[in-house]
Design a protein around this motif. Structure first.
Motif, PDB file in Angstrom:
ATOM      1  N   ASP A   1      15.105  10.892   8.853  1.00 15.12           N
ATOM      2  CA  ASP A   1      14.711   9.510   8.596  1.00 15.12           C
ATOM      3  C   ASP A   1      14.879   8.670   9.854  1.00 15.12           C
ATOM      4  O   ASP A   1      15.519   9.092  10.831  1.00 15.12           O
TER       5      ASP A   1
ATOM      6  N   GLY B   1      12.278  -1.408   6.356  1.00 13.88           N
ATOM      7  CA  GLY B   1      11.057  -1.141   5.598  1.00 13.88           C
ATOM      8  C   GLY B   1      11.249  -1.274   4.094  1.00 13.88           C
ATOM      9  O   GLY B   1      10.410  -0.864   3.306  1.00 13.88           O
ATOM     10  N   ALA B   2      12.396  -1.802   3.696  1.00 12.91           N
ATOM     11  CA  ALA B   2      12.700  -2.068   2.271  1.00 12.91           C
ATOM     12  C   ALA B   2      12.739  -0.787   1.442  1.00 12.91           C
ATOM     13  O   ALA B   2      12.462  -0.810   0.247  1.00 12.91           O
TER      14      ALA B   2
ATOM     15  N   SER C   1      11.248   7.060   5.705  1.00  9.27           N
ATOM     16  CA  SER C   1      10.194   6.025   5.725  1.00  9.27           C
ATOM     17  C   SER C   1      10.179   5.328   7.073  1.00  9.27           C
ATOM     18  O   SER C   1      11.161   5.395   7.819  1.00  9.27           O
ATOM     19  N   GLY C   2       9.082   4.655   7.358  1.00  2.00           N
ATOM     20  CA  GLY C   2       8.992   3.868   8.584  1.00  2.00           C
ATOM     21  C   GLY C   2       7.941   4.429   9.533  1.00  2.00           C
ATOM     22  O   GLY C   2       7.151   5.313   9.179  1.00  2.00           O
ATOM     23  N   SER C   3       7.973   3.939  10.774  1.00  2.00           N
ATOM     24  CA  SER C   3       6.918   4.294  11.738  1.00  2.00           C
ATOM     25  C   SER C   3       7.286   5.466  12.635  1.00  2.00           C
ATOM     26  O   SER C   3       6.465   5.913  13.439  1.00  2.00           O
ATOM     27  N   THR C   4       8.496   5.988  12.513  1.00  2.00           N
ATOM     28  CA  THR C   4       8.878   7.152  13.332  1.00  2.00           C
ATOM     29  C   THR C   4       8.652   8.457  12.579  1.00  2.00           C
ATOM     30  O   THR C   4       8.255   9.471  13.156  1.00  2.00           O
TER      31      THR C   4
ATOM     32  N   ASP D   1      16.995   1.294  11.739  1.00  2.00           N
ATOM     33  CA  ASP D   1      16.731   0.044  12.456  1.00  2.00           C
ATOM     34  C   ASP D   1      17.676  -0.145  13.630  1.00  2.00           C
ATOM     35  O   ASP D   1      17.355  -0.800  14.613  1.00  2.00           O
TER      36      ASP D   1
ATOM     37  N   LYS E   1      19.775   0.264   8.022  1.00  2.00           N
ATOM     38  CA  LYS E   1      18.473   0.721   7.525  1.00  2.00           C
ATOM     39  C   LYS E   1      17.995  -0.256   6.470  1.00  2.00           C
ATOM     40  O   LYS E   1      18.781  -1.013   5.913  1.00  2.00           O
TER      41      LYS E   1
ATOM     42  N   LYS F   1       9.354   7.525  20.127  1.00  2.00           N
ATOM     43  CA  LYS F   1       9.531   7.893  18.706  1.00  2.00           C
ATOM     44  C   LYS F   1       9.105   9.354  18.502  1.00  2.00           C
ATOM     45  O   LYS F   1       9.803  10.127  17.835  1.00  2.00           O
TER      46      LYS F   1
HETATM   47  O1  DER Z   1      13.623   1.018   6.376  1.00  2.00           O
HETATM   48  C1  DER Z   1      14.100   1.927   7.047  1.00  2.00           C
HETATM   49  O2  DER Z   1      15.337   2.164   7.102  1.00  2.00           O
HETATM   50  C2  DER Z   1      13.154   2.754   7.834  1.00  2.00           C
HETATM   51  O3  DER Z   1      13.734   3.999   8.095  1.00  2.00           O
HETATM   52  C3  DER Z   1      12.707   2.006   9.092  1.00  2.00           C
HETATM   53  O4  DER Z   1      13.372   0.785   9.223  1.00  2.00           O
HETATM   54  C4  DER Z   1      12.867   2.808  10.354  1.00  2.00           C
HETATM   55  O5  DER Z   1      12.298   2.077  11.398  1.00  2.00           O
HETATM   56  P1  DER Z   1      11.069   2.611  12.281  1.00  2.00           P
HETATM   57  O6  DER Z   1       9.823   2.095  11.662  1.00  2.00           O
HETATM   58  O7  DER Z   1      11.355   2.057  13.639  1.00  2.00           O
HETATM   59  O8  DER Z   1      11.102   4.139  12.250  1.00  2.00           O
END
Ligand code: DER
Length: 235
Positions: A86, A102-103, A30-33, A89, A99, A7
């Protein structure tokens, strides 16, 4: 671990290539990346960042910007964005994305569309030929709470195998998005997922649907970090 390293690799590569000094308004996904995106932008130094403004795609994204002491802006003030980076998924061979894991996909799609350049960063697990091959949780659909049962019924009629309202953990009841809406996860078969634009259009037309977690023909580039420390870029 190898997933986190991939990531970070994807995020650093994308920032180095696309967050140039002429980028003044920057959308943060958003998210963990995306935390790795923010860390790499911070590493460009205070001088280059002092005149920039950063637009969030939700609460988590806003916290990333605030915690990094970057200037927080609002899409109301900056409806036109230079670059948005961004996560996703899953991404198919044509750069169509699922996507919404993460809602956050309503605000994410607003900032993707508002940007001159929309870039995706992801680890190798998201790199697929066809959507639905690796991401098995279905297409995230943000719905107005009033309409969720009707939309569940409509999605079954559209061919979704087992659409479900996304329930919260550590909270009784469903997940509520940053916009006060519910999320339905709607799995579809390979035939539908091979034509995501048609599926997107059919779902989006259902009254009560606010936004669909299919991002078609929007990305300029996607960067996947690989397990061996290489990067796969698709355009
Ligand atoms: O919700 C989303 O679309 C976010 O961008 C997320 O799903 C991205 O996933 P990641 O946590 O693996 O970056």
């Amino acid at each position: 671990n190898v997933v986190e390293a991939s990531k970070q690799l994807a995020a650093w590569t994308a920032v180095d290539k696309h967050v140039t000094k002429d980028c003044q308004v920057i959308g943060i996904g958003s998210g963990s990346t995306v935390p790795y995106v923010v860390e790499r932008i911070v590493a460009q130094g205070p001088e280059i960042n002092k005149d920039r403004v950063f637009i969030p795609t939700g609460f988590q994204s806003k916290e990333l910007i605030v915690d990094a002491h970057l200037r927080l802006g609002d899409v109301d003030q900056y409806p036109h964005i230079d670059v948005t980076i961004d996560g996703a998924d899953e991404v198919d061979k044509d750069l169509n994305c699922i996507k919404g894991g993460g809602a956050c996909h309503l605000r994410e799609k607003v900032l993707a569309e508002a940007a001159d350049t929309w870039i995706i960063v992801a680890d190798y697990r998201k790199n697929s030929e066809v959507l639905g091959v690796n991401w098995k949780k279905g297409v995230p659909v943000e719905v107005a709470p009033f309409a969720y049962a009707k939309v569940l019924h409509n999605l079954r009629t559209l061919g979704s195998t087992d659409p479900k309202l996304r329930m919260a953990v550590m909270k009784a009841g469903p997940i509520v998005s940053d916009n006060g809406n519910f999320i339905i996860d709607a799995p579809f078969g390979e035939a539908e997922m091979r034509d995501p634009m048609t599926l997107l259009t059919r779902i989006k037309m259902l009254t009560g649907v606010v936004e669909v977690g299919l991002f078609c023909h929007m990305a300029k580039a996607v960067y996947f970090g690989n397990q061996d420390g290489s990067v796969t870029a698709k355009f």
